[in-house]
Write an enzyme that holds these catalytic residues in place. Structure first.
Site, short mmCIF file in Angstrom:
data_model
loop_
_atom_site.label_atom_id
_atom_site.label_comp_id
_atom_site.label_asym_id
_atom_site.label_seq_id
_atom_site.Cartn_x
_atom_site.Cartn_y
_atom_site.Cartn_z
CG HIS A 262 -2.38 1.73 1.19
ND1 HIS A 262 -1.93 1.40 2.44
CD2 HIS A 262 -2.66 0.54 0.58
CE1 HIS A 262 -1.92 0.08 2.58
NE2 HIS A 262 -2.36 -0.46 1.46
CD GLU A 263 -4.48 0.13 -2.68
OE1 GLU A 263 -3.69 -0.69 -3.20
OE2 GLU A 263 -5.12 -0.12 -1.64
CG HIS A 266 0.20 -2.01 -2.62
ND1 HIS A 266 0.88 -3.04 -2.02
CD2 HIS A 266 -0.86 -1.72 -1.80
CE1 HIS A 266 0.28 -3.36 -0.88
NE2 HIS A 266 -0.77 -2.58 -0.72
CD GLU A 301 -0.55 -3.49 3.02
OE1 GLU A 301 -1.22 -2.47 3.33
OE2 GLU A 301 -0.79 -4.17 1.99
#
Length: 508
Positions: A262-263, A266, A301
Protein backbone atom coordinates in the site's frame (compact mmCIF):
# COMPACT_ATOMS: atom_id res chain seq x y z
CA UNK A 1 10.32 40.47 -10.13
CA UNK A 2 9.83 37.51 -12.46
CA UNK A 3 8.55 33.96 -12.87
CA UNK A 4 12.08 32.73 -12.04
CA UNK A 5 11.90 34.66 -8.76
CA UNK A 6 8.55 32.98 -8.00
CA UNK A 7 10.04 29.53 -8.60
CA UNK A 8 13.00 30.28 -6.35
CA UNK A 9 10.84 31.68 -3.55
CA UNK A 10 8.32 28.85 -3.66
CA UNK A 11 11.30 26.48 -3.67
CA UNK A 12 12.29 27.86 -0.28
CA UNK A 13 8.74 27.19 0.96
CA UNK A 14 9.17 23.61 -0.27
CA UNK A 15 12.46 23.39 1.65
CA UNK A 16 10.79 24.45 4.91
CA UNK A 17 8.04 21.88 4.38
CA UNK A 18 10.48 19.07 3.57
CA UNK A 19 12.44 19.87 6.71
CA UNK A 20 9.21 19.58 8.68
CA UNK A 21 8.42 16.27 6.99
CA UNK A 22 11.78 14.85 8.00
CA UNK A 23 11.09 15.81 11.62
CA UNK A 24 7.62 14.23 11.33
CA UNK A 25 9.08 11.00 9.92
CA UNK A 26 11.55 10.85 12.78
CA UNK A 27 8.82 11.54 15.35
CA UNK A 28 6.76 8.62 14.05
CA UNK A 29 9.60 6.12 13.68
CA UNK A 30 12.68 6.86 15.78
CA UNK A 31 12.10 9.69 18.27
CA UNK A 32 11.96 8.86 21.99
CA UNK A 33 8.61 9.70 23.54
CA UNK A 34 10.06 12.49 25.67
CA UNK A 35 10.95 14.46 22.56
CA UNK A 36 7.34 15.18 21.69
CA UNK A 37 6.98 18.57 23.37
CA UNK A 38 10.06 20.16 21.81
CA UNK A 39 9.37 18.50 18.47
CA UNK A 40 5.91 20.06 18.37
CA UNK A 41 7.43 23.52 18.67
CA UNK A 42 10.03 22.78 15.99
CA UNK A 43 7.32 21.67 13.57
CA UNK A 44 5.18 24.69 14.39
CA UNK A 45 8.12 27.02 13.74
CA UNK A 46 8.73 25.48 10.33
CA UNK A 47 5.03 25.51 9.37
CA UNK A 48 4.62 29.15 10.36
CA UNK A 49 7.86 30.08 8.58
CA UNK A 50 6.61 28.39 5.41
CA UNK A 51 3.26 30.11 5.67
CA UNK A 52 4.84 33.50 6.36
CA UNK A 53 7.14 33.19 3.36
CA UNK A 54 4.21 32.11 1.19
CA UNK A 55 2.23 35.17 2.22
CA UNK A 56 5.19 37.57 2.30
CA UNK A 57 5.57 40.78 0.32
CA UNK A 58 8.52 39.15 -1.45
CA UNK A 59 6.28 36.31 -2.67
CA UNK A 60 3.51 38.69 -3.73
CA UNK A 61 5.94 40.82 -5.75
CA UNK A 62 7.31 37.69 -7.43
CA UNK A 63 3.76 36.51 -8.11
CA UNK A 64 2.76 39.82 -9.70
CA UNK A 65 5.77 39.69 -11.99
CA UNK A 66 5.11 36.05 -12.86
CA UNK A 67 1.43 36.71 -13.62
CA UNK A 68 2.42 39.32 -16.17
CA UNK A 69 5.10 37.08 -17.65
CA UNK A 70 2.89 34.00 -18.17
CA UNK A 71 -0.30 35.83 -19.14
CA UNK A 72 -0.20 34.55 -22.71
CA UNK A 73 0.41 30.88 -21.89
CA UNK A 74 -2.34 28.21 -22.08
CA UNK A 75 -4.41 27.89 -18.92
CA UNK A 76 -3.23 24.30 -18.31
CA UNK A 77 0.46 24.98 -18.95
CA UNK A 78 2.79 24.25 -16.01
CA UNK A 79 3.67 27.92 -15.71
CA UNK A 80 0.05 29.12 -15.66
CA UNK A 81 -0.93 26.43 -13.18
CA UNK A 82 1.95 27.33 -10.87
CA UNK A 83 0.97 30.99 -10.86
CA UNK A 84 -2.72 30.18 -10.27
CA UNK A 85 -1.93 27.80 -7.42
CA UNK A 86 0.32 30.28 -5.65
CA UNK A 87 -2.37 32.97 -5.92
CA UNK A 88 -5.02 30.59 -4.55
CA UNK A 89 -2.77 29.48 -1.68
CA UNK A 90 -1.99 33.04 -0.61
CA UNK A 91 -5.69 33.89 -0.60
CA UNK A 92 -6.43 30.70 1.38
CA UNK A 93 -3.81 31.23 4.06
CA UNK A 94 -4.48 34.92 4.54
CA UNK A 95 -7.92 33.90 5.77
CA UNK A 96 -6.32 31.84 8.56
CA UNK A 97 -4.84 33.77 11.52
CA UNK A 98 -1.17 32.90 12.09
CA UNK A 99 -1.84 32.09 15.74
CA UNK A 100 -4.53 29.60 14.75
CA UNK A 101 -2.06 27.81 12.47
CA UNK A 102 0.55 27.74 15.23
CA UNK A 103 -1.93 26.32 17.74
CA UNK A 104 -3.02 23.63 15.31
CA UNK A 105 0.52 22.61 14.41
CA UNK A 106 1.75 22.52 18.01
CA UNK A 107 -1.28 20.54 19.13
CA UNK A 108 -0.97 18.15 16.19
CA UNK A 109 2.60 17.26 17.06
CA UNK A 110 2.01 16.95 20.82
CA UNK A 111 -1.32 15.12 20.47
CA UNK A 112 0.30 12.27 18.55
CA UNK A 113 2.01 11.06 21.71
CA UNK A 114 -1.18 11.54 23.73
CA UNK A 115 -3.07 9.48 21.16
CA UNK A 116 -0.39 6.77 21.19
CA UNK A 117 -0.63 6.50 24.98
CA UNK A 118 -4.45 6.45 24.92
CA UNK A 119 -4.40 3.76 22.22
CA UNK A 120 -1.87 1.69 24.15
CA UNK A 121 -4.05 1.88 27.28
CA UNK A 122 -7.34 1.60 25.33
CA UNK A 123 -8.61 4.67 27.17
CA UNK A 124 -10.32 7.40 25.13
CA UNK A 125 -10.51 9.73 28.13
CA UNK A 126 -6.74 10.30 27.84
CA UNK A 127 -7.12 11.61 24.30
CA UNK A 128 -10.49 13.33 24.63
CA UNK A 129 -9.19 16.74 25.85
CA UNK A 130 -6.72 17.01 22.95
CA UNK A 131 -9.37 15.94 20.42
CA UNK A 132 -11.86 18.42 21.86
CA UNK A 133 -9.36 21.22 21.31
CA UNK A 134 -8.54 19.96 17.81
CA UNK A 135 -12.23 19.93 16.85
CA UNK A 136 -12.61 23.46 18.19
CA UNK A 137 -9.60 24.56 16.12
CA UNK A 138 -11.08 22.84 13.08
CA UNK A 139 -14.34 24.73 13.54
CA UNK A 140 -12.37 27.99 13.75
CA UNK A 141 -10.56 26.99 10.56
CA UNK A 142 -13.84 26.34 8.76
CA UNK A 143 -15.25 29.69 9.86
CA UNK A 144 -12.10 31.52 8.79
CA UNK A 145 -12.03 29.82 5.39
CA UNK A 146 -15.74 30.14 4.74
CA UNK A 147 -18.20 27.71 3.20
CA UNK A 148 -21.62 27.70 1.56
CA UNK A 149 -23.51 24.75 3.03
CA UNK A 150 -21.58 22.85 5.71
CA UNK A 151 -18.43 23.63 7.76
CA UNK A 152 -17.10 20.18 6.90
CA UNK A 153 -16.89 21.30 3.24
CA UNK A 154 -14.19 23.83 4.13
CA UNK A 155 -12.12 21.15 5.86
CA UNK A 156 -12.48 18.57 3.08
CA UNK A 157 -11.28 21.17 0.56
CA UNK A 158 -7.80 21.00 2.05
CA UNK A 159 -7.52 17.31 1.16
CA UNK A 160 -9.92 16.86 -1.76
CA UNK A 161 -10.65 20.17 -3.52
CA UNK A 162 -14.24 20.34 -4.74
CA UNK A 163 -15.63 17.62 -2.46
CA UNK A 164 -18.62 18.61 -0.34
CA UNK A 165 -21.06 16.86 1.97
CA UNK A 166 -23.72 17.28 -0.72
CA UNK A 167 -21.53 15.41 -3.25
CA UNK A 168 -20.14 12.83 -0.83
CA UNK A 169 -23.41 11.54 0.62
CA UNK A 170 -24.94 10.26 -2.66
CA UNK A 171 -21.59 8.72 -3.63
CA UNK A 172 -21.49 6.75 -0.39
CA UNK A 173 -25.13 5.79 -0.79
CA UNK A 174 -24.42 4.32 -4.25
CA UNK A 175 -21.61 2.24 -2.76
CA UNK A 176 -23.89 0.99 0.02
CA UNK A 177 -26.44 -0.09 -2.59
CA UNK A 178 -23.79 -1.97 -4.54
CA UNK A 179 -21.90 -3.56 -1.65
CA UNK A 180 -24.54 -4.53 0.91
CA UNK A 181 -25.94 -7.41 -1.18
CA UNK A 182 -22.43 -8.84 -1.39
CA UNK A 183 -21.82 -8.46 2.34
CA UNK A 184 -25.13 -10.14 3.14
CA UNK A 185 -24.56 -12.91 0.62
CA UNK A 186 -21.11 -13.68 1.99
CA UNK A 187 -22.48 -13.86 5.54
CA UNK A 188 -24.45 -16.95 4.48
CA UNK A 189 -21.49 -18.80 2.92
CA UNK A 190 -18.71 -20.99 4.24
CA UNK A 191 -15.65 -19.02 5.28
CA UNK A 192 -12.30 -19.67 3.58
CA UNK A 193 -9.57 -21.30 5.62
CA UNK A 194 -7.23 -18.68 7.07
CA UNK A 195 -5.56 -20.27 10.14
CA UNK A 196 -2.16 -20.23 8.45
CA UNK A 197 -2.12 -16.41 8.32
CA UNK A 198 -1.97 -16.31 12.13
CA UNK A 199 1.07 -18.51 12.67
CA UNK A 200 4.34 -17.35 14.19
CA UNK A 201 6.05 -15.33 11.46
CA UNK A 202 9.41 -13.86 12.59
CA UNK A 203 9.52 -10.07 12.33
CA UNK A 204 12.80 -9.91 10.41
CA UNK A 205 11.49 -12.35 7.80
CA UNK A 206 8.29 -10.34 7.46
CA UNK A 207 10.17 -7.10 6.88
CA UNK A 208 12.50 -8.72 4.35
CA UNK A 209 9.64 -10.20 2.33
CA UNK A 210 7.55 -7.01 2.51
CA UNK A 211 10.47 -4.99 1.16
CA UNK A 212 11.17 -7.59 -1.53
CA UNK A 213 7.59 -7.36 -2.82
CA UNK A 214 7.55 -3.55 -2.64
CA UNK A 215 10.70 -3.48 -4.77
CA UNK A 216 9.25 -6.11 -7.10
CA UNK A 217 6.32 -3.87 -8.09
CA UNK A 218 8.62 -0.90 -8.60
CA UNK A 219 9.49 0.88 -5.33
CA UNK A 220 12.98 2.32 -5.77
CA UNK A 221 15.00 1.75 -2.60
CA UNK A 222 17.89 3.80 -3.97
CA UNK A 223 15.50 6.67 -3.22
CA UNK A 224 13.68 5.19 -0.22
CA UNK A 225 13.64 2.88 2.77
CA UNK A 226 11.22 0.76 4.79
CA UNK A 227 10.77 1.08 8.57
CA UNK A 228 8.20 0.04 11.17
CA UNK A 229 5.71 2.29 12.94
CA UNK A 230 2.45 2.21 14.90
CA UNK A 231 0.38 3.42 11.94
CA UNK A 232 1.82 2.89 8.44
CA UNK A 233 2.54 5.93 6.26
CA UNK A 234 4.56 7.15 3.30
CA UNK A 235 6.39 10.44 3.29
CA UNK A 236 8.61 12.16 0.73
CA UNK A 237 11.32 14.81 0.84
CA UNK A 238 11.36 15.40 -2.94
CA UNK A 239 11.10 12.51 -5.42
CA UNK A 240 14.65 11.46 -4.53
CA UNK A 241 13.91 10.49 -0.91
CA UNK A 242 10.55 8.77 -0.49
CA UNK A 243 10.20 6.61 2.63
CA UNK A 244 7.60 4.03 3.61
CA UNK A 245 6.67 2.27 6.81
CA UNK A 246 4.61 -0.75 7.74
CA UNK A 247 3.21 -2.33 10.88
CA UNK A 248 4.24 -5.82 11.95
CA UNK A 249 2.33 -8.40 13.99
CA UNK A 250 4.32 -11.55 14.61
CA UNK A 251 1.10 -13.58 14.58
CA UNK A 252 -0.61 -12.01 11.56
CA UNK A 253 1.63 -11.87 8.53
CA UNK A 254 -0.58 -10.05 5.94
CA UNK A 255 -0.44 -6.81 7.93
CA UNK A 256 3.20 -6.13 7.13
CA UNK A 257 3.03 -7.32 3.53
CA UNK A 258 -0.02 -5.43 2.37
CA UNK A 259 0.91 -2.39 4.44
CA UNK A 260 4.19 -2.24 2.53
CA UNK A 261 2.51 -2.73 -0.86
CA UNK A 262 0.00 0.00 0.00
CA UNK A 263 2.64 2.51 1.04
CA UNK A 264 4.82 1.55 -1.94
CA UNK A 265 1.91 2.59 -4.17
CA UNK A 266 1.95 6.00 -2.51
CA UNK A 267 5.73 6.15 -2.85
CA UNK A 268 5.74 5.33 -6.56
CA UNK A 269 3.42 8.28 -7.13
CA UNK A 270 6.02 10.58 -5.59
CA UNK A 271 9.06 8.88 -7.12
CA UNK A 272 7.57 9.24 -10.62
CA UNK A 273 6.65 12.93 -10.52
CA UNK A 274 8.40 14.78 -13.33
CA UNK A 275 11.84 15.78 -11.96
CA UNK A 276 11.37 19.23 -13.50
CA UNK A 277 8.70 19.89 -10.87
CA UNK A 278 11.03 19.28 -7.89
CA UNK A 279 10.84 22.13 -5.35
CA UNK A 280 8.07 23.84 -7.35
CA UNK A 281 4.38 24.30 -6.51
CA UNK A 282 3.65 21.31 -8.78
CA UNK A 283 5.32 19.14 -6.13
CA UNK A 284 4.08 21.15 -3.16
CA UNK A 285 0.62 21.30 -1.60
CA UNK A 286 0.58 24.98 -0.72
CA UNK A 287 -2.90 24.69 0.78
CA UNK A 288 -2.07 21.91 3.25
CA UNK A 289 1.52 23.16 3.60
CA UNK A 290 2.86 19.74 2.74
CA UNK A 291 5.61 18.86 0.27
CA UNK A 292 3.78 16.34 -1.93
CA UNK A 293 3.37 15.76 -5.64
CA UNK A 294 -0.02 14.07 -5.49
CA UNK A 295 -2.80 16.35 -6.71
CA UNK A 296 -5.25 15.32 -3.98
CA UNK A 297 -5.29 12.87 -1.11
CA UNK A 298 -7.86 10.78 -2.98
CA UNK A 299 -5.67 10.67 -6.08
CA UNK A 300 -2.76 9.62 -3.91
CA UNK A 301 -4.84 6.92 -2.29
CA UNK A 302 -5.83 5.62 -5.71
CA UNK A 303 -2.25 4.57 -6.32
CA UNK A 304 -1.82 2.80 -3.00
CA UNK A 305 -5.13 0.95 -3.25
CA UNK A 306 -4.49 0.01 -6.88
CA UNK A 307 -1.14 -1.60 -6.14
CA UNK A 308 -2.29 -3.18 -2.89
CA UNK A 309 -5.63 -4.59 -4.08
CA UNK A 310 -5.87 -4.75 -7.86
CA UNK A 311 -2.31 -6.06 -8.13
CA UNK A 312 -1.16 -7.36 -4.75
CA UNK A 313 -4.31 -9.32 -3.94
CA UNK A 314 -4.92 -10.62 -7.46
CA UNK A 315 -4.85 -14.24 -8.61
CA UNK A 316 -2.11 -13.38 -11.09
CA UNK A 317 0.13 -11.95 -8.39
CA UNK A 318 -0.03 -15.07 -6.25
CA UNK A 319 0.19 -17.40 -9.20
CA UNK A 320 3.58 -15.78 -9.72
CA UNK A 321 4.69 -15.21 -6.14
CA UNK A 322 3.20 -17.95 -3.97
CA UNK A 323 6.45 -19.87 -4.27
CA UNK A 324 8.29 -16.76 -3.12
CA UNK A 325 6.26 -16.44 0.05
CA UNK A 326 6.63 -20.14 0.82
CA UNK A 327 10.40 -19.74 0.48
CA UNK A 328 10.35 -16.63 2.67
CA UNK A 329 8.80 -18.57 5.56
CA UNK A 330 10.28 -22.08 5.36
CA UNK A 331 7.82 -24.73 6.53
CA UNK A 332 5.08 -22.30 7.57
CA UNK A 333 3.03 -22.53 4.37
CA UNK A 334 3.89 -26.02 3.16
CA UNK A 335 0.37 -27.29 3.94
CA UNK A 336 -1.30 -24.42 2.07
CA UNK A 337 -2.27 -24.32 -1.61
CA UNK A 338 -2.03 -21.27 -3.82
CA UNK A 339 -5.83 -21.14 -4.07
CA UNK A 340 -6.25 -21.38 -0.29
CA UNK A 341 -3.80 -18.53 0.16
CA UNK A 342 -5.53 -16.36 -2.42
CA UNK A 343 -8.93 -16.94 -0.85
CA UNK A 344 -7.58 -16.29 2.67
CA UNK A 345 -6.00 -12.93 1.90
CA UNK A 346 -9.19 -11.87 0.11
CA UNK A 347 -11.69 -13.22 2.63
CA UNK A 348 -14.39 -10.79 3.61
CA UNK A 349 -15.51 -10.56 7.19
CA UNK A 350 -16.40 -7.56 9.33
CA UNK A 351 -13.47 -6.36 11.42
CA UNK A 352 -12.74 -3.65 13.94
CA UNK A 353 -9.57 -2.17 12.42
CA UNK A 354 -9.84 -0.09 9.25
CA UNK A 355 -6.29 -0.70 8.01
CA UNK A 356 -6.85 -4.46 8.32
CA UNK A 357 -10.28 -4.44 6.69
CA UNK A 358 -10.90 -6.35 3.47
CA UNK A 359 -11.74 -4.58 0.23
CA UNK A 360 -15.46 -5.14 0.57
CA UNK A 361 -16.02 -3.92 4.12
CA UNK A 362 -13.32 -1.21 4.07
CA UNK A 363 -15.55 1.56 2.83
CA UNK A 364 -18.05 1.05 5.63
CA UNK A 365 -15.24 2.14 7.97
CA UNK A 366 -14.88 5.30 5.88
CA UNK A 367 -18.61 6.01 5.88
CA UNK A 368 -18.62 5.77 9.66
CA UNK A 369 -15.71 8.17 10.11
CA UNK A 370 -16.85 10.76 7.57
CA UNK A 371 -20.31 10.82 9.14
CA UNK A 372 -18.96 11.25 12.68
CA UNK A 373 -16.43 13.88 11.65
CA UNK A 374 -19.09 15.99 9.98
CA UNK A 375 -21.24 15.79 13.10
CA UNK A 376 -18.37 16.77 15.40
CA UNK A 377 -17.56 19.74 13.20
CA UNK A 378 -21.15 21.02 12.98
CA UNK A 379 -21.62 20.49 16.73
CA UNK A 380 -24.32 17.82 16.56
CA UNK A 381 -21.94 15.31 18.19
CA UNK A 382 -19.85 16.14 21.25
CA UNK A 383 -16.37 14.62 21.54
CA UNK A 384 -17.35 13.06 24.87
CA UNK A 385 -20.08 11.12 23.08
CA UNK A 386 -17.85 9.95 20.26
CA UNK A 387 -17.03 6.43 21.57
CA UNK A 388 -20.71 5.59 22.03
CA UNK A 389 -21.58 6.96 18.58
CA UNK A 390 -18.67 5.05 17.06
CA UNK A 391 -19.69 1.78 18.69
CA UNK A 392 -23.30 2.21 17.60
CA UNK A 393 -22.29 2.84 13.99
CA UNK A 394 -20.01 -0.20 13.97
CA UNK A 395 -22.92 -2.29 15.14
CA UNK A 396 -25.22 -0.83 12.49
CA UNK A 397 -22.82 -1.03 9.55
CA UNK A 398 -20.81 -4.16 10.31
CA UNK A 399 -22.75 -5.93 13.07
CA UNK A 400 -19.82 -5.74 15.49
CA UNK A 401 -19.68 -5.05 19.22
CA UNK A 402 -16.52 -3.00 19.79
CA UNK A 403 -14.56 -4.53 22.71
CA UNK A 404 -12.46 -1.49 23.69
CA UNK A 405 -11.39 1.98 22.57
CA UNK A 406 -8.12 0.76 21.02
CA UNK A 407 -10.04 -1.37 18.55
CA UNK A 408 -12.62 1.36 18.14
CA UNK A 409 -12.43 5.12 18.29
CA UNK A 410 -8.67 5.30 18.99
CA UNK A 411 -7.40 3.20 16.10
CA UNK A 412 -6.62 6.02 13.63
CA UNK A 413 -3.84 8.56 13.97
CA UNK A 414 -5.50 11.22 11.78
CA UNK A 415 -7.43 13.16 14.41
CA UNK A 416 -4.35 13.65 16.57
CA UNK A 417 -2.63 15.60 13.78
CA UNK A 418 -5.73 17.59 12.86
CA UNK A 419 -6.51 15.75 9.63
CA UNK A 420 -10.24 16.22 10.03
CA UNK A 421 -11.90 16.02 6.63
CA UNK A 422 -9.54 13.50 5.06
CA UNK A 423 -11.26 10.13 5.51
CA UNK A 424 -13.41 10.49 2.40
CA UNK A 425 -10.17 10.38 0.41
CA UNK A 426 -9.80 6.66 1.06
CA UNK A 427 -13.08 5.80 -0.61
CA UNK A 428 -12.44 8.26 -3.42
CA UNK A 429 -9.09 6.53 -3.84
CA UNK A 430 -10.79 3.13 -4.07
CA UNK A 431 -13.16 4.42 -6.74
CA UNK A 432 -10.33 6.04 -8.71
CA UNK A 433 -8.15 2.93 -8.45
CA UNK A 434 -10.82 0.73 -10.02
CA UNK A 435 -11.58 3.32 -12.69
CA UNK A 436 -7.91 3.68 -13.64
CA UNK A 437 -7.14 -0.05 -13.53
CA UNK A 438 -10.22 -0.90 -15.57
CA UNK A 439 -9.24 1.61 -18.25
CA UNK A 440 -5.58 0.60 -18.28
CA UNK A 441 -6.27 -3.11 -18.72
CA UNK A 442 -9.30 -2.88 -21.05
CA UNK A 443 -7.77 -0.38 -23.45
CA UNK A 444 -4.30 -1.93 -23.25
CA UNK A 445 -4.65 -5.74 -23.05
CA UNK A 446 -0.88 -6.08 -22.97
CA UNK A 447 -0.87 -4.61 -19.47
CA UNK A 448 -2.88 -7.53 -18.09
CA UNK A 449 -0.77 -9.98 -20.08
CA UNK A 450 2.33 -8.47 -18.47
CA UNK A 451 0.77 -8.69 -15.00
CA UNK A 452 -0.02 -12.35 -15.65
CA UNK A 453 3.70 -12.82 -16.25
CA UNK A 454 4.83 -10.84 -13.18
CA UNK A 455 5.91 -7.86 -15.27
CA UNK A 456 4.72 -4.72 -13.47
CA UNK A 457 6.51 -2.18 -15.65
CA UNK A 458 3.76 -1.68 -18.29
CA UNK A 459 1.14 -0.83 -15.65
CA UNK A 460 3.61 1.35 -13.77
CA UNK A 461 4.54 3.16 -16.98
CA UNK A 462 0.85 3.74 -17.83
CA UNK A 463 0.18 5.17 -14.39
CA UNK A 464 3.27 7.35 -14.61
CA UNK A 465 2.11 8.67 -18.00
CA UNK A 466 -1.50 9.27 -16.96
CA UNK A 467 -1.14 10.25 -13.29
CA UNK A 468 2.20 10.40 -11.52
CA UNK A 469 4.41 12.48 -13.80
CA UNK A 470 1.96 15.39 -13.77
CA UNK A 471 2.36 16.12 -10.08
CA UNK A 472 -0.12 18.82 -9.13
CA UNK A 473 -0.47 20.27 -12.64
CA UNK A 474 -3.97 18.91 -13.23
CA UNK A 475 -6.96 18.64 -10.91
CA UNK A 476 -8.21 15.22 -9.86
CA UNK A 477 -11.08 15.32 -12.32
CA UNK A 478 -8.83 16.55 -15.13
CA UNK A 479 -6.50 13.60 -14.51
CA UNK A 480 -9.41 11.17 -14.52
CA UNK A 481 -10.96 12.65 -17.66
CA UNK A 482 -7.64 12.61 -19.50
CA UNK A 483 -6.96 9.02 -18.43
CA UNK A 484 -10.42 7.44 -18.54
CA UNK A 485 -12.67 9.81 -20.47
CA UNK A 486 -14.87 10.72 -17.49
CA UNK A 487 -14.79 12.13 -13.97
CA UNK A 488 -15.23 10.13 -10.75
CA UNK A 489 -17.36 7.05 -11.48
CA UNK A 490 -18.16 4.41 -8.81
CA UNK A 491 -19.42 1.78 -11.27
CA UNK A 492 -16.05 0.15 -12.14
CA UNK A 493 -15.35 -0.23 -8.42
CA UNK A 494 -18.71 -1.86 -7.73
CA UNK A 495 -18.22 -4.13 -10.74
CA UNK A 496 -14.73 -5.10 -9.54
CA UNK A 497 -15.98 -6.02 -6.06
CA UNK A 498 -18.95 -7.93 -7.49
CA UNK A 499 -16.78 -10.00 -9.84
CA UNK A 500 -14.14 -10.72 -7.26
CA UNK A 501 -16.31 -11.71 -4.32
CA UNK A 502 -18.90 -13.53 -6.42
CA UNK A 503 -16.04 -15.70 -7.65
CA UNK A 504 -14.39 -16.29 -4.29
CA UNK A 505 -17.66 -17.10 -2.50
CA UNK A 506 -19.54 -18.65 -5.44
CA UNK A 507 -22.35 -16.12 -5.15
CA UNK A 508 -25.19 -16.23 -7.66
Amino acid sequence: MSYADLIETTGRVNDFLNAGSILSWDARTMMPRSGAESRSKQLATLAVAARNLLCSDEMKRALEGAETEVAGKPEDSPEARIVAQVREAIDYHERIPTELLRRKTELGAAAHEVWAEAREKADFSIFAPALTTMVEISREMAQALGYEDHPYDALMYRFEPGMTVAKLNPLLERLREGMLPLVRGIAETEKPRSDFLFRDYPVDQQMAFALKMAKRIGYDTARGRLDTTVHPFEISFTRNDVRITTRVSRNYMPMSLFGALHEAGHAMYEQNVDPVYTRTPLATDLISLYAVGGVSFGAHESQSRLWENHVGRSRAFWSNHFGDIQAAYPGLLDDVSEEEFYRAINRSEPSFIRVEADELTYDFHIMLRAELEAKMVDGSLEVADLPAAWNAAMKEYLGLDVPDDAQGVLQDVHWSSGQIGTFCNYTIGNIMAAQLFDTATSENPGIQTALDGADYAPLRDWLTDKVCQHGRRYTRDELLTNATGRTLDPEPYIAHLTRKYSDIYALA
